[in-house]
Design a protein around this motif. Structure first.
Motif, PDB file in Angstrom:
ATOM      1  N   GLU A  73       2.318  -6.660   7.299  1.00 26.60           N
ATOM      2  CA  GLU A  73       1.392  -6.001   6.121  1.00 26.60           C
ATOM      3  C   GLU A  73       2.178  -4.775   5.427  1.00 26.60           C
ATOM      4  O   GLU A  73       1.604  -4.555   4.475  1.00 26.60           O
ATOM      5  CB  GLU A  73       0.073  -5.705   6.769  1.00 26.60           C
ATOM      6  N   ALA A  74       2.697  -4.077   6.161  1.00 26.09           N
ATOM      7  CA  ALA A  74       3.474  -2.750   5.803  1.00 26.09           C
ATOM      8  C   ALA A  74       4.280  -3.118   4.673  1.00 26.09           C
ATOM      9  O   ALA A  74       4.677  -2.157   3.707  1.00 26.09           O
ATOM     10  CB  ALA A  74       4.184  -2.021   6.866  1.00 26.09           C
ATOM     11  N   ALA A  75       4.754  -4.373   4.431  1.00 21.86           N
ATOM     12  CA  ALA A  75       5.790  -4.728   3.410  1.00 21.86           C
ATOM     13  C   ALA A  75       4.959  -4.500   2.071  1.00 21.86           C
ATOM     14  O   ALA A  75       5.823  -4.367   1.102  1.00 21.86           O
ATOM     15  CB  ALA A  75       6.241  -6.131   3.491  1.00 21.86           C
ATOM     16  N   THR A  76       3.840  -4.760   1.876  1.00 15.29           N
ATOM     17  CA  THR A  76       3.132  -4.670   0.489  1.00 15.29           C
ATOM     18  C   THR A  76       2.000  -3.727   0.569  1.00 15.29           C
ATOM     19  O   THR A  76       1.369  -3.675  -0.390  1.00 15.29           O
ATOM     20  CB  THR A  76       2.658  -6.053   0.133  1.00 15.29           C
ATOM     21  N   SER A  77       2.168  -2.819   1.427  1.00 15.45           N
ATOM     22  CA  SER A  77       1.041  -1.974   1.604  1.00 15.45           C
ATOM     23  C   SER A  77       1.002  -0.988   0.816  1.00 15.45           C
ATOM     24  O   SER A  77      -0.140  -0.155   0.513  1.00 15.45           O
ATOM     25  CB  SER A  77       1.170  -1.200   3.109  1.00 15.45           C
ATOM     26  N   TYR A  78       1.993  -0.554   0.173  1.00 21.06           N
ATOM     27  CA  TYR A  78       2.111   0.354  -1.358  1.00 21.06           C
ATOM     28  C   TYR A  78       1.829  -0.251  -2.510  1.00 21.06           C
ATOM     29  O   TYR A  78       1.800   0.568  -3.529  1.00 21.06           O
ATOM     30  CB  TYR A  78       3.310   1.234  -1.112  1.00 21.06           C
ATOM     31  N   ASP A  79       1.676  -1.434  -2.817  1.00 23.13           N
ATOM     32  CA  ASP A  79       1.284  -2.068  -3.932  1.00 23.13           C
ATOM     33  C   ASP A  79       0.017  -1.772  -4.505  1.00 23.13           C
ATOM     34  O   ASP A  79      -0.919  -1.616  -3.766  1.00 23.13           O
ATOM     35  CB  ASP A  79       1.262  -3.894  -3.718  1.00 23.13           C
ATOM     36  N   ASP A  80       0.083  -1.494  -5.911  1.00 22.59           N
ATOM     37  CA  ASP A  80      -1.215  -1.188  -6.675  1.00 22.59           C
ATOM     38  C   ASP A  80      -2.057  -2.401  -6.575  1.00 22.59           C
ATOM     39  O   ASP A  80      -1.589  -3.488  -6.399  1.00 22.59           O
ATOM     40  CB  ASP A  80      -0.927  -0.486  -7.927  1.00 22.59           C
ATOM     41  N   ASP A  81      -3.334  -2.406  -7.115  1.00 23.93           N
ATOM     42  CA  ASP A  81      -4.472  -3.306  -7.044  1.00 23.93           C
ATOM     43  C   ASP A  81      -3.734  -4.368  -8.058  1.00 23.93           C
ATOM     44  O   ASP A  81      -3.745  -5.747  -7.866  1.00 23.93           O
ATOM     45  CB  ASP A  81      -5.533  -2.864  -7.724  1.00 23.93           C
ATOM     46  N   LYS A  82      -3.204  -4.036  -9.144  1.00 20.46           N
ATOM     47  CA  LYS A  82      -2.712  -5.072 -10.220  1.00 20.46           C
ATOM     48  C   LYS A  82      -1.530  -6.125  -9.409  1.00 20.46           C
ATOM     49  O   LYS A  82      -1.778  -7.364  -9.644  1.00 20.46           O
ATOM     50  CB  LYS A  82      -2.313  -4.353 -11.458  1.00 20.46           C
ATOM     51  N   LEU A  83      -0.543  -5.579  -9.057  1.00 16.10           N
ATOM     52  CA  LEU A  83       0.472  -6.464  -8.261  1.00 16.10           C
ATOM     53  C   LEU A  83      -0.091  -6.962  -7.144  1.00 16.10           C
ATOM     54  O   LEU A  83       0.260  -8.199  -6.972  1.00 16.10           O
ATOM     55  CB  LEU A  83       1.636  -5.065  -7.684  1.00 16.10           C
ATOM     56  N   SER A  84      -1.079  -6.687  -6.359  1.00 17.62           N
ATOM     57  CA  SER A  84      -1.744  -7.305  -5.367  1.00 17.62           C
ATOM     58  C   SER A  84      -2.439  -8.306  -5.972  1.00 17.62           C
ATOM     59  O   SER A  84      -2.159  -9.748  -5.222  1.00 17.62           O
ATOM     60  CB  SER A  84      -2.628  -6.531  -4.579  1.00 17.62           C
ATOM     61  N   LYS A  87       1.612   0.624  16.549  1.00 15.79           N
ATOM     62  CA  LYS A  87       0.889   1.566  15.769  1.00 15.79           C
ATOM     63  C   LYS A  87       1.365   1.104  14.206  1.00 15.79           C
ATOM     64  O   LYS A  87       2.190   1.148  13.828  1.00 15.79           O
ATOM     65  CB  LYS A  87       1.465   3.073  15.941  1.00 15.79           C
ATOM     66  N   THR A  88       0.107   0.636  13.616  1.00 18.23           N
ATOM     67  CA  THR A  88       0.422  -0.097  12.227  1.00 18.23           C
ATOM     68  C   THR A  88       0.820   1.017  11.169  1.00 18.23           C
ATOM     69  O   THR A  88       1.560   0.785  10.311  1.00 18.23           O
ATOM     70  CB  THR A  88      -0.906  -0.674  11.622  1.00 18.23           C
ATOM     71  N   ASP A  89       0.439   2.191  11.431  1.00 18.65           N
ATOM     72  CA  ASP A  89       0.889   3.255  10.509  1.00 18.65           C
ATOM     73  C   ASP A  89       2.181   3.910  10.801  1.00 18.65           C
ATOM     74  O   ASP A  89       2.748   4.874  10.105  1.00 18.65           O
ATOM     75  CB  ASP A  89      -0.047   4.417  10.494  1.00 18.65           C
ATOM     76  N   LYS A  90       2.965   3.317  11.680  1.00 22.00           N
ATOM     77  CA  LYS A  90       4.177   3.528  11.960  1.00 22.00           C
ATOM     78  C   LYS A  90       5.329   2.933  11.066  1.00 22.00           C
ATOM     79  O   LYS A  90       6.360   3.531  10.789  1.00 22.00           O
ATOM     80  CB  LYS A  90       4.541   3.286  13.440  1.00 22.00           C
ATOM     81  N   TYR A  91       4.763   2.082  10.483  1.00 19.14           N
ATOM     82  CA  TYR A  91       5.736   1.223   9.535  1.00 19.14           C
ATOM     83  C   TYR A  91       5.420   1.352   7.928  1.00 19.14           C
ATOM     84  O   TYR A  91       4.303   1.690   7.686  1.00 19.14           O
ATOM     85  CB  TYR A  91       5.549  -0.393   9.917  1.00 19.14           C
ATOM     86  N   PHE A  92       6.352   1.263   7.273  1.00 24.00           N
ATOM     87  CA  PHE A  92       6.049   1.437   5.701  1.00 24.00           C
ATOM     88  C   PHE A  92       6.997   0.667   5.149  1.00 24.00           C
ATOM     89  O   PHE A  92       8.081   0.332   5.666  1.00 24.00           O
ATOM     90  CB  PHE A  92       6.330   2.999   5.554  1.00 24.00           C
ATOM     91  N   PRO A  93       6.769   0.527   3.564  1.00 22.55           N
ATOM     92  CA  PRO A  93       7.743  -0.377   2.938  1.00 22.55           C
ATOM     93  C   PRO A  93       9.266   0.064   2.781  1.00 22.55           C
ATOM     94  O   PRO A  93       9.122   1.624   2.584  1.00 22.55           O
ATOM     95  CB  PRO A  93       7.028  -0.390   1.597  1.00 22.55           C
ATOM     96  N   TYR A  94      10.199  -0.610   2.883  1.00 21.06           N
ATOM     97  CA  TYR A  94      11.518  -0.009   2.778  1.00 21.06           C
ATOM     98  C   TYR A  94      11.901   0.594   1.351  1.00 21.06           C
ATOM     99  O   TYR A  94      11.372  -0.120   0.358  1.00 21.06           O
ATOM    100  CB  TYR A  94      12.580  -1.034   2.933  1.00 21.06           C
ATOM    101  N   CYS A  95      12.504   1.811   1.549  1.00 20.32           N
ATOM    102  CA  CYS A  95      12.824   2.422   0.131  1.00 20.32           C
ATOM    103  C   CYS A  95      14.525   2.557   0.233  1.00 20.32           C
ATOM    104  O   CYS A  95      14.927   3.265   1.028  1.00 20.32           O
ATOM    105  CB  CYS A  95      12.244   3.749   0.313  1.00 20.32           C
ATOM    106  N   HIS A  96      14.990   1.694  -0.734  1.00 18.77           N
ATOM    107  CA  HIS A  96      16.422   1.652  -0.616  1.00 18.77           C
ATOM    108  C   HIS A  96      17.138   2.826  -1.241  1.00 18.77           C
ATOM    109  O   HIS A  96      18.121   3.329  -0.555  1.00 18.77           O
ATOM    110  CB  HIS A  96      16.818   0.658  -1.573  1.00 18.77           C
ATOM    111  N   TRP A  97      16.795   3.694  -2.235  1.00 21.65           N
ATOM    112  CA  TRP A  97      17.551   4.657  -2.687  1.00 21.65           C
ATOM    113  C   TRP A  97      16.919   5.836  -2.440  1.00 21.65           C
ATOM    114  O   TRP A  97      15.824   6.351  -2.668  1.00 21.65           O
ATOM    115  CB  TRP A  97      17.752   4.719  -4.344  1.00 21.65           C
ATOM    116  N   THR A  98      17.293   6.439  -1.168  1.00 24.98           N
ATOM    117  CA  THR A  98      16.884   7.470  -0.375  1.00 24.98           C
ATOM    118  C   THR A  98      18.079   8.610  -0.113  1.00 24.98           C
ATOM    119  O   THR A  98      19.105   8.007   0.196  1.00 24.98           O
ATOM    120  CB  THR A  98      15.921   7.495   0.790  1.00 24.98           C
ATOM    121  N   PHE A  99      17.637   9.560   0.371  1.00 30.94           N
ATOM    122  CA  PHE A  99      18.459  10.701   0.712  1.00 30.94           C
ATOM    123  C   PHE A  99      18.388  11.061   2.181  1.00 30.94           C
ATOM    124  O   PHE A  99      17.217  10.927   2.598  1.00 30.94           O
ATOM    125  CB  PHE A  99      18.499  11.937  -0.075  1.00 30.94           C
TER     126      PHE A  99
END
Length: 392
Positions: free
Chosen positions: A62-73, A365-377
């Protein structure tokens, strides 16, 4: 370019005159003359690399798409945007070999069987490239056969944040206690790291200066991040006789010789396709566990060997009670794990066909996971990072 190795590319050049010949033969524009071999664009390709130790390809989570906005969902549900719905693509990617240092200051974790198109460029087509860098890039890549694949990471500071929250909560509770109420005081002796006697003696035998340095480093605190090797699941093969050949070993183990070369390039100096190995040489090779643990769709987890969180697409009129019995879990645990996405879920609820439910690892813990962010520091936080739209 600084960290991508190996790196290679392709040039796109003109081979025949364009259909709009007037564009290149305008007598008033001497610079706009078509010539064979004119550079039109280029693509730089490298091996996929990431720096998050907990990175995982997993379209089912579920975390893979958890940050998608309503339109993309809505677009994904309707099929307007292509997505790896059953997790088969992410499973294949996750099962591939990988190895490297999770330290963000070094080479990263390399996936030698996955290529990354790291840069596209073009001359005379800047407007088109600019449009590809926006939302229009998604249908463009989809037209080329790419589909979106889910990937996730763990918040590596999750436990630390939990402890801080508990401490704040505890402090609040302490503050609410009557000041006249006697409170027991506990004195905790601070622990310090020390070098063992054996280590000191060994160092002194080699060099007194080294011993002194060892003592100092044990007490000092450093900001340098510790390196940690991260890899796919591996097994170890030990050569039974002298002069064994790598192709023969790979054939015997039923794995790719190139995977063995990749995994042992630093541990066995000089290893190559044609080298003969000494007896008792240890070699890393891909384990079957990697294929099992890549599975997150319970329908394909037929042997039940995957340690990954499992997901199930319900059939029409399935109930949580029936599914709990099928997967040998407690119905209350199954309902509690899925009630966040299905607020009205009850043990007797009749589910629509295609409803996705978590059916294992309920203590995660579900809130331990989040979508992958490729370009990060290295100093980026989960809250300030932008999730990547990964297509493969």
């Amino acid at each position: 370019i600084d960290v991508d190795d190996p790196i290679f590319g392709y040039f796109v050049r003109t081979a025949s005159p364009p259909e709009d010949k007037n564009r290149f033969h305008d007598p008033n524009n001497s610079a706009a003359k078509w010539k064979e071999g004119m550079l039109q664009g280029f693509a730089v390709v490298t091996t996929f690399t990431n720096w998050q130790r907990t990175f995982r390809w997993d379209s089912m989570h579920e975390a893979a798409t958890s940050y998608d906005d309503d339109k993309l969902s809505e677009q994904i549900v309707s099929g307007e945007r292509l997505y790896d719905q059953d997790g088969s693509l992410s499973e294949a990617l996750e099962a591939t070999v990988r190895c490297g240092c999770g330290d963000p200051w070094n080479e990263g974790i390399v996936w030698p069987r996955i290529a990354e198109v790291s840069l596209l460029g073009g001359l005379g087509c800047g407007r088109a490239l600019l449009s590809l860098a926006t939302d229009n890039s998604v249908p463009f890549y989809e037209s080329m056969g790419f589909i979106r694949v889910g990937c996730i990471s763990e918040d590596e500071n999750f436990e630390k944040k939990e402890k801080e929250e508990k401490k704040i909560s505890s402090d609040d509770d302490d503050a609410s206690v009557d000041s006249n109420t006697p409170v027991a005081q506990v004195v905790v002796k601070e622990e310090t790291e020390t070098v063992t006697k054996a280590e000191v003696v060994k160092a002194e035998n080699n060099d007194k200066a080294t011993a002194k340095e060892a003592k100092g480093s044990s007490k000092g605190d450093t900001d340098e991040p510790k390196s940690e090797i991260v890899s796919s699941a591996l097994d170890i093969y030990v050569t039974k006789k002298a002069w064994e050949l790598l192709p023969d070993i790979a054939k015997q183990l039923k794995v790719s010789m190139w995977d063995i070369l990749f995994l042992n390039q630093y541990t066995v100096p000089g290893i190559s396709k044609g080298c003969r190995l000494k007896r008792n040489t240890s070699l890393f090779y891909p384990s079957e566990r990697a294929k099992y643990d890549a599975i997150s769709n319970v329908r394909r987890n037929k042997k039940g060997k995957s340690s990954a969180t499992q997901w199930f697409f319900a059939r029409e009129n399935d109930t949580p009670k029936q599914l709990a019995k099928r997967f040998k879990v407690k119905c209350r645990d199954l309902v509690d794990a899925n009630i966040g996405g299905l607020p009205d879920l009850q043990s007797s609820s009749r589910l629509m066909e295609g409803t996705k439910l978590q059916v294992s690892n309920f203590d995660a813990k579900t809130d331990k996971y989040f979508p992958y962010c490729h370009w990060t520091f290295p100093d980026d936080t989960v809250e300030t990072s932008e999730p990547s739209y990964m297509v493969r």
